[in-house]
Write a protein that holds these residues in place. Structure first.
Motif, PDB file in Angstrom:
ATOM      1  N   THR A  34      60.869  26.391  25.906  1.00 12.17           N
ATOM      2  CA  THR A  34      60.080  26.231  27.140  1.00 12.17           C
ATOM      3  C   THR A  34      59.665  24.776  27.370  1.00 12.17           C
ATOM      4  O   THR A  34      59.421  24.366  28.502  1.00 12.17           O
ATOM      5  CB  THR A  34      58.824  27.134  27.146  1.00 12.17           C
ATOM      6  OG1 THR A  34      57.956  26.725  26.082  1.00 12.17           O
ATOM      7  CG2 THR A  34      59.189  28.592  26.992  1.00 12.17           C
ATOM      8  N   TYR A  38      59.344  21.920  30.947  1.00 13.68           N
ATOM      9  CA  TYR A  38      58.336  20.922  31.344  1.00 13.68           C
ATOM     10  C   TYR A  38      58.958  19.526  31.372  1.00 13.68           C
ATOM     11  O   TYR A  38      58.621  18.694  32.211  1.00 13.68           O
ATOM     12  CB  TYR A  38      57.134  20.973  30.395  1.00 13.68           C
ATOM     13  CG  TYR A  38      56.337  22.250  30.572  1.00 13.68           C
ATOM     14  CD1 TYR A  38      55.392  22.362  31.596  1.00 13.68           C
ATOM     15  CD2 TYR A  38      56.564  23.351  29.760  1.00 13.68           C
ATOM     16  CE1 TYR A  38      54.683  23.545  31.786  1.00 13.68           C
ATOM     17  CE2 TYR A  38      55.866  24.535  29.945  1.00 13.68           C
ATOM     18  CZ  TYR A  38      54.931  24.630  30.955  1.00 13.68           C
ATOM     19  OH  TYR A  38      54.240  25.800  31.150  1.00 13.68           O
ATOM     20  N   ARG A  39      59.871  19.288  30.427  1.00 11.15           N
ATOM     21  CA  ARG A  39      60.557  17.988  30.394  1.00 11.15           C
ATOM     22  C   ARG A  39      61.388  17.790  31.660  1.00 11.15           C
ATOM     23  O   ARG A  39      61.430  16.689  32.225  1.00 11.15           O
ATOM     24  CB  ARG A  39      61.449  17.905  29.144  1.00 11.15           C
ATOM     25  CG  ARG A  39      60.652  17.727  27.867  1.00 11.15           C
ATOM     26  CD  ARG A  39      61.513  17.870  26.615  1.00 11.15           C
ATOM     27  NE  ARG A  39      60.708  17.618  25.431  1.00 11.15           N
ATOM     28  CZ  ARG A  39      60.575  16.427  24.850  1.00 11.15           C
ATOM     29  NH1 ARG A  39      61.234  15.385  25.312  1.00 11.15           N
ATOM     30  NH2 ARG A  39      59.795  16.283  23.794  1.00 11.15           N
ATOM     31  N   SER A  99      54.272  15.720  28.663  1.00 14.08           N
ATOM     32  CA  SER A  99      52.943  16.088  28.178  1.00 14.08           C
ATOM     33  C   SER A  99      51.932  15.986  29.327  1.00 14.08           C
ATOM     34  O   SER A  99      51.095  16.874  29.524  1.00 14.08           O
ATOM     35  CB  SER A  99      52.554  15.164  27.018  1.00 14.08           C
ATOM     36  OG  SER A  99      51.240  15.397  26.618  1.00 14.08           O
ATOM     37  N   SER A 102      52.625  18.684  32.114  1.00 14.16           N
ATOM     38  CA  SER A 102      52.369  20.069  31.696  1.00 14.16           C
ATOM     39  C   SER A 102      50.877  20.414  31.780  1.00 14.16           C
ATOM     40  O   SER A 102      50.499  21.565  31.633  1.00 14.16           O
ATOM     41  CB  SER A 102      52.894  20.309  30.282  1.00 14.16           C
ATOM     42  OG  SER A 102      52.115  19.597  29.351  1.00 14.16           O
ATOM     43  N   ARG A 108      52.279  24.630  35.525  1.00 18.10           N
ATOM     44  CA  ARG A 108      52.249  25.714  34.548  1.00 18.10           C
ATOM     45  C   ARG A 108      52.480  27.061  35.220  1.00 18.10           C
ATOM     46  O   ARG A 108      53.212  27.899  34.707  1.00 18.10           O
ATOM     47  CB  ARG A 108      50.923  25.727  33.777  1.00 18.10           C
ATOM     48  CG  ARG A 108      50.628  24.461  33.019  1.00 18.10           C
ATOM     49  CD  ARG A 108      49.682  24.686  31.862  1.00 18.10           C
ATOM     50  NE  ARG A 108      50.335  25.390  30.785  1.00 18.10           N
ATOM     51  CZ  ARG A 108      51.135  24.819  29.886  1.00 18.10           C
ATOM     52  NH1 ARG A 108      51.336  23.525  29.910  1.00 18.10           N
ATOM     53  NH2 ARG A 108      51.712  25.539  28.947  1.00 18.10           N
ATOM     54  N   ARG A 129      53.735  26.242  23.669  1.00 20.96           N
ATOM     55  CA  ARG A 129      52.349  25.968  23.294  1.00 20.96           C
ATOM     56  C   ARG A 129      51.444  27.156  23.597  1.00 20.96           C
ATOM     57  O   ARG A 129      50.418  27.352  22.956  1.00 20.96           O
ATOM     58  CB  ARG A 129      51.810  24.755  24.066  1.00 20.96           C
ATOM     59  CG  ARG A 129      52.626  23.476  23.945  1.00 20.96           C
ATOM     60  CD  ARG A 129      52.571  22.936  22.526  1.00 20.96           C
ATOM     61  NE  ARG A 129      53.172  21.600  22.424  1.00 20.96           N
ATOM     62  CZ  ARG A 129      54.472  21.345  22.448  1.00 20.96           C
ATOM     63  NH1 ARG A 129      55.343  22.330  22.573  1.00 20.96           N
ATOM     64  NH2 ARG A 129      54.913  20.116  22.317  1.00 20.96           N
ATOM     65  N   ASP A 130      51.821  27.915  24.627  1.00 20.56           N
ATOM     66  CA  ASP A 130      50.934  28.967  25.147  1.00 20.56           C
ATOM     67  C   ASP A 130      51.659  30.304  25.283  1.00 20.56           C
ATOM     68  O   ASP A 130      51.259  31.147  26.058  1.00 20.56           O
ATOM     69  CB  ASP A 130      50.434  28.551  26.541  1.00 20.56           C
ATOM     70  CG  ASP A 130      51.592  28.325  27.510  1.00 20.56           C
ATOM     71  OD1 ASP A 130      52.736  28.131  27.035  1.00 20.56           O
ATOM     72  OD2 ASP A 130      51.372  28.366  28.731  1.00 20.56           O
ATOM     73  N   ARG A 179      49.579  13.450  22.323  1.00 19.67           N
ATOM     74  CA  ARG A 179      50.139  14.679  22.901  1.00 19.67           C
ATOM     75  C   ARG A 179      49.412  15.906  22.361  1.00 19.67           C
ATOM     76  O   ARG A 179      49.151  16.861  23.097  1.00 19.67           O
ATOM     77  CB  ARG A 179      51.642  14.757  22.631  1.00 19.67           C
ATOM     78  CG  ARG A 179      52.419  13.760  23.478  1.00 19.67           C
ATOM     79  CD  ARG A 179      53.864  13.684  23.075  1.00 19.67           C
ATOM     80  NE  ARG A 179      54.545  14.957  23.266  1.00 19.67           N
ATOM     81  CZ  ARG A 179      55.727  15.256  22.727  1.00 19.67           C
ATOM     82  NH1 ARG A 179      56.330  14.414  21.938  1.00 19.67           N
ATOM     83  NH2 ARG A 179      56.291  16.409  22.980  1.00 19.67           N
ATOM     84  N   ASP A 183      47.620  18.495  24.740  1.00 20.74           N
ATOM     85  CA  ASP A 183      48.009  19.913  24.704  1.00 20.74           C
ATOM     86  C   ASP A 183      46.803  20.822  24.419  1.00 20.74           C
ATOM     87  O   ASP A 183      46.689  21.910  24.979  1.00 20.74           O
ATOM     88  CB  ASP A 183      49.079  20.158  23.625  1.00 20.74           C
ATOM     89  CG  ASP A 183      50.437  19.562  24.003  1.00 20.74           C
ATOM     90  OD1 ASP A 183      50.636  19.210  25.184  1.00 20.74           O
ATOM     91  OD2 ASP A 183      51.297  19.438  23.109  1.00 20.74           O
ATOM     92  N   ARG A 186      43.776  20.489  27.617  1.00 19.80           N
ATOM     93  CA  ARG A 186      43.942  20.694  29.061  1.00 19.80           C
ATOM     94  C   ARG A 186      43.148  21.935  29.457  1.00 19.80           C
ATOM     95  O   ARG A 186      42.902  22.840  28.639  1.00 19.80           O
ATOM     96  CB  ARG A 186      45.419  20.808  29.444  1.00 19.80           C
ATOM     97  CG  ARG A 186      46.106  21.999  28.844  1.00 19.80           C
ATOM     98  CD  ARG A 186      47.523  22.174  29.383  1.00 19.80           C
ATOM     99  NE  ARG A 186      48.208  23.146  28.576  1.00 19.80           N
ATOM    100  CZ  ARG A 186      49.219  22.894  27.771  1.00 19.80           C
ATOM    101  NH1 ARG A 186      49.720  21.698  27.675  1.00 19.80           N
ATOM    102  NH2 ARG A 186      49.759  23.851  27.049  1.00 19.80           N
TER     103      ARG A 186
HETATM  104  O1   DC Z   1      58.071  21.099  22.818  1.00 20.15           O
HETATM  105  P1   DC Z   1      58.326  19.818  23.606  1.00 20.15           P
HETATM  106  O2   DC Z   1      57.853  18.574  22.910  1.00 20.15           O
HETATM  107  O3   DC Z   1      59.743  19.703  24.065  1.00 20.15           O
HETATM  108  O4   DC Z   1      57.418  19.988  24.924  1.00 20.15           O
HETATM  109  C1   DC Z   1      57.322  18.977  25.899  1.00 20.15           C
HETATM  110  C2   DC Z   1      55.914  18.992  26.490  1.00 20.15           C
HETATM  111  O5   DC Z   1      55.724  20.181  27.250  1.00 20.15           O
HETATM  112  C3   DC Z   1      54.796  18.954  25.458  1.00 20.15           C
HETATM  113  O6   DC Z   1      54.060  17.760  25.568  1.00 20.15           O
HETATM  114  C4   DC Z   1      53.883  20.096  25.775  1.00 20.15           C
HETATM  115  C5   DC Z   1      54.470  20.771  26.957  1.00 20.15           C
HETATM  116  N1   DC Z   1      54.658  22.211  26.784  1.00 20.15           N
HETATM  117  C6   DC Z   1      53.663  23.028  27.232  1.00 20.15           C
HETATM  118  O7   DC Z   1      52.627  22.543  27.695  1.00 20.15           O
HETATM  119  N2   DC Z   1      53.804  24.380  27.166  1.00 20.15           N
HETATM  120  C7   DC Z   1      54.915  24.922  26.647  1.00 20.15           C
HETATM  121  N3   DC Z   1      55.042  26.248  26.609  1.00 20.15           N
HETATM  122  C8   DC Z   1      55.935  24.075  26.164  1.00 20.15           C
HETATM  123  C9   DC Z   1      55.767  22.723  26.225  1.00 20.15           C
END
Ligand code: DC
Length: 221
Positions: A34, A38-39, A99, A102, A108, A129-130, A179, A183, A186
């Motif tokens: 996921t 966001y990237r 970051s 997101s 989101r 993350r969530d 980051r 994360d 927020r």
């Molecule tokens: O896992 P990653 O580093 O590729 O994620 C990139 C950014 O996206 C990271 O800074 C946090 C965000 N992210 C998020 O907020 N919720 C998610 N489910 C996945 C990633």
């Protein structure tokens, strides 16, 4: 096999994506990264010259974003406006932008809706993350994967080096800490261990050990 979703949440560099990839192979289900979504949104903002913290600017394109997640030979690819951006989204510039972006609620809400649709349509391991706390509170299995910040920095530095990016350790550590802070702090759907998630600290574990732990938990449940 019955439909199942496995949520793997945790901070950057905790080993989630490596673990999720291996686990999905072992269980013969797909892996949904996921963070890649966001990237890709961050890439879109960068290409439009929109600041990744400018909610008004980002909300002007987010509802109509042409973002597709596809699987080619079992590997996830992200397509933005029809173009494969799977390599571009891994560039260091995009990490901090992702970051930032997101943290925006409009982003989101859009990503979570896409993730729920995908998870409903197929069994998959999702890393993020969530996922366990917000996207799929009813996921069959939830794990919170973490590791010491310095260990995570070393892993990320090695990963970037293999891709041809030479990044200073201290700078990378500062970025990872920043980051983590973003994360966790927020307002909307922050990084948090879901109450029913199993905590695994991978600082001193090999990937195989983590996989074995997760699989034995899944078999027992
Ligand atoms: O896992 P990653 O580093 O590729 O994620 C990139 C950014 O996206 C990271 O800074 C946090 C965000 N992210 C998020 O907020 N919720 C998610 N489910 C996945 C990633």
């Amino acid at each position: 096999m019955k439909h199942m979703n496995i949520a793997l949440d945790g901070p950057s560099g905790s080993g989630k994506s490596t673990i999720a990839k291996e686990l999905s192979k072992k269980l013969d289900i797909l892996y949904l990264d996921t963070g890649a979504m966001y990237r890709a949104v961050a890439c879109k903002a960068i290409s439009l010259g929109i600041d990744t913290l400018d909610e008004k600017g980002v909300s002007s394109f987010i509802d109509d974003i042409d973002l597709k997640i596809e699987y080619l030979g079992g590997t996830q690819h992200a397509f933005l406006d029809g173009k494969d951006v799977s390599s571009r989204i891994r560039e260091p510039e995009v990490s901090m932008a992702a970051s930032n972006i997101s943290s925006l609620k409009c982003v989101r809400l859009k990503m979570v809706a896409m993730q729920r649709d995908i998870a409903k349509s197929m069994s998959c391991v999702l890393d993020g993350r969530d996922i366990g706390s917000f996207v799929l509170p009813d996921a069959e299995y939830k794990f919170y994967i973490t590791a010491d910040a310095k260990v995570r920095t070393l892993r990320r530095q090695k990963e970037l080096k293999e891709k041809g990016f030479d990044v200073d350790f201290d700078q990378l550590l500062r970025e990872i800490e920043q980051r983590d802070y973003n994360d966790k702090h927020r307002d909307f759907a922050p990084l948090v261990q879901a109450k029913d998630a199993v905590l695994i600290d991978t600082s001193e574990m090999t990937v195989e050990q983590v996989i074995d732990k997760i699989l034995s938990f899944i078999e027992r449940k």
